[in-house]
Enzyme design. Structure first.
Site, PDB file in Angstrom:
ATOM      1  N   SER A  56       0.833  -1.199   0.000  1.00  0.00           N
ATOM      2  CA  SER A  56       0.000   0.000   0.000  1.00  0.00           C
ATOM      3  C   SER A  56       0.876   1.261   0.000  1.00  0.00           C
ATOM      4  O   SER A  56       1.685   1.434  -0.919  1.00  0.00           O
ATOM      5  CB  SER A  56      -0.956  -0.043   1.195  1.00  0.00           C
ATOM      6  OG  SER A  56      -1.956   0.939   1.088  1.00  0.00           O
ATOM      7  N   ASP A 165      -9.012  -6.242  -4.323  1.00  0.00           N
ATOM      8  CA  ASP A 165      -8.504  -4.990  -3.753  1.00  0.00           C
ATOM      9  C   ASP A 165      -9.263  -3.809  -4.341  1.00  0.00           C
ATOM     10  O   ASP A 165      -9.148  -3.512  -5.538  1.00  0.00           O
ATOM     11  CB  ASP A 165      -7.009  -4.861  -4.052  1.00  0.00           C
ATOM     12  CG  ASP A 165      -6.346  -3.684  -3.331  1.00  0.00           C
ATOM     13  OD1 ASP A 165      -7.073  -2.760  -2.907  1.00  0.00           O
ATOM     14  OD2 ASP A 165      -5.113  -3.687  -3.201  1.00  0.00           O
ATOM     15  N   HIS A 203      -7.111  -5.916   0.014  1.00  0.00           N
ATOM     16  CA  HIS A 203      -5.997  -4.991   0.224  1.00  0.00           C
ATOM     17  C   HIS A 203      -5.302  -5.356   1.533  1.00  0.00           C
ATOM     18  O   HIS A 203      -5.731  -4.961   2.617  1.00  0.00           O
ATOM     19  CB  HIS A 203      -6.528  -3.561   0.280  1.00  0.00           C
ATOM     20  CG  HIS A 203      -5.474  -2.502   0.283  1.00  0.00           C
ATOM     21  ND1 HIS A 203      -4.743  -2.183  -0.833  1.00  0.00           N
ATOM     22  CD2 HIS A 203      -5.015  -1.691   1.279  1.00  0.00           C
ATOM     23  CE1 HIS A 203      -3.895  -1.208  -0.539  1.00  0.00           C
ATOM     24  NE2 HIS A 203      -4.034  -0.906   0.730  1.00  0.00           N
TER      25      HIS A 203
END
Length: 384
Positions: A56, A165, A203
């Site tokens: 991320s 995600d 995610h």
């Protein structure tokens, strides 16, 4: 929750585990905000094999770090990240004629990520373009702000985007893939796993099986909840490290804390603690395999995601995402730098949109400079 923990006080080699205290490392709960022990150089560093990875915001930062310090960093593993200077050239959809760029914060949360959805006051901005990032890289290199991008040609790069995600959109990672291709990194050195053949990941950091203790419930592969370590039946740390270090890659250790030690060090000496905008923690962490006492070891920098530092998820990232298991038997030292919350960075993200200053993506960005200095210390290289 307290686990036996070895504090870094003397040279790293002197603190490698021995029989008597090797079975467990322990991190105080809550984690300390400062520590006096300094980071020491490795006894036998391989200065030619430094790599980086991140999830991320850590993925955005890992790519940024790879590009800026390409003469040192030989490869990158990026999970749910995006292209260099992603926020710098996103057009404001409300200004189609004059091509006014969107402000960096808005670009970060509705384009480069969909943290707040994908609309800007009702309109959907265009995704980032590889050409814009390439131009920014060339401009920064011409001004001496980053290493020459020609260094990247020999790099190994592994990209991953989870099928479920919804935070980092797939087109952003496709732009990252195209950018690396334009920079001369091609298959097989460049691999992009779009998660088509495995359990669909949300995610988070995929692990084969989460076996550690945690304050949080076990998260399945499709969940997006703290600690953002998701049980998927496959392991991102293995896949990226295997790609970055392909020769004679060995199976994982059955007990990484028998075969190495997790250490804490004073991270504040690498930045100005009085500058809150830097948003770096006072304590960083390091995993050192026992074998590094006598054998040459590589350095891998592993960067957590937003709300995933030790204050947020305790030791779930630095202990349980899989890096240490694979590092232990493959002579890889894992450096775990840490962010902290600040007024401009309440979610403890790595800086990919400029909250620490407009030079955030260059070698002189405060966070970039700090992580580079930690890496230099480990490999015994003079700070530049």
């Amino acid at each position: 929750m307290v686990r036996s923990f070895t504090w870094l006080g003397l040279a790293v080699v002197m603190l490698l585990p021995t029989e008597g205290y090797a079975n467990h490392d322990s991190l105080p709960d809550p984690p300390p905000q400062s520590i006096s022990q300094k980071l020491s150089s490795l006894s036998h560093p391989d200065r030619t094999a430094v790599t980086v990875s991140g999830l991320s915001s850590g993925g955005f930062f890992a790519h940024q770090f790879h590009v800026a310090f390409s003469s040192l960093v030989k490869g990158a593993g990026i999970i749910a990240g995006g292209p260099y200077g992603c926020v710098e050239h996103i057009p404001d959809p409300w200004s189609p004629v004059w091509s006014i760029p969107l402000d960096r914060v808005s670009a970060a949360v509705v384009v480069c990520t969909h943290y707040y959805g994908d609309l800007y006051y009702g309109l959907r901005p265009d995704p980032p373009k590889a050409e814009d990032s390439l131009n920014l890289i060339r401009e920064a290199a011409s001004q001496g702000q980053i290493d020459h991008p020609s260094n990247l040609v020999a790099s190994r790069v592994w990209l991953f985007h989870g099928k479920d995600d919804a935070i980092v959109p797939l087109p952003v990672m496709e732009t990252l893939r195209r950018l690396y291709d334009r920079l001369g990194v091609h298959e097989p050195n460049l691999q992009f796993d779009r998660n088509q053949n495995e359990t669909a990941a949300n995610h988070g950091m995929p692990v084969n099986r989460f076996t550690g203790e945690s304050k949080f419930p076990l998260r399945s592969c499709g969940q997006h909840e703290p600690p953002f370590v998701i049980q998927c039946g496959y392991e991102a740390a293995e896949m990226l490290l295997r790609h970055l270090y392909p020769e004679r890659f060995k199976p994982a250790s059955g007990d990484p804390h028998r075969d190495g030690t997790l250490l804490a060090f004073d991270q504040s000496e690498f930045f100005d603690p009085a500058d809150e905008s830097v948003s770096l923690h006072g304590v960083g962490y390091l995993y050192v395999p026992t074998s590094c006492a006598a054998e040459q070891c590589r350095v891998h920098v592993a960067l957590h995601g937003c709300n995933q530092n030790v204050d947020s998820v305790y030791d779930d990232f630095i202990r349980d995402v899989g890096y240490n298991r694979w590092a232990a038997n493959n002579n890889i030292v894992v450096l775990y730098p840490q962010t902290k919350a600040s007024a401009a960075n309440p979610n403890r993200c790595w800086d990919f949109w400029g909250y620490s200053g407009s030079n955030y993506y260059t070698r002189n960005g405060p966070q970039m400079r700090a992580v580079k200095a930690m890496t230099d210390r480990l490999i015994g290289q003079s700070r530049q």
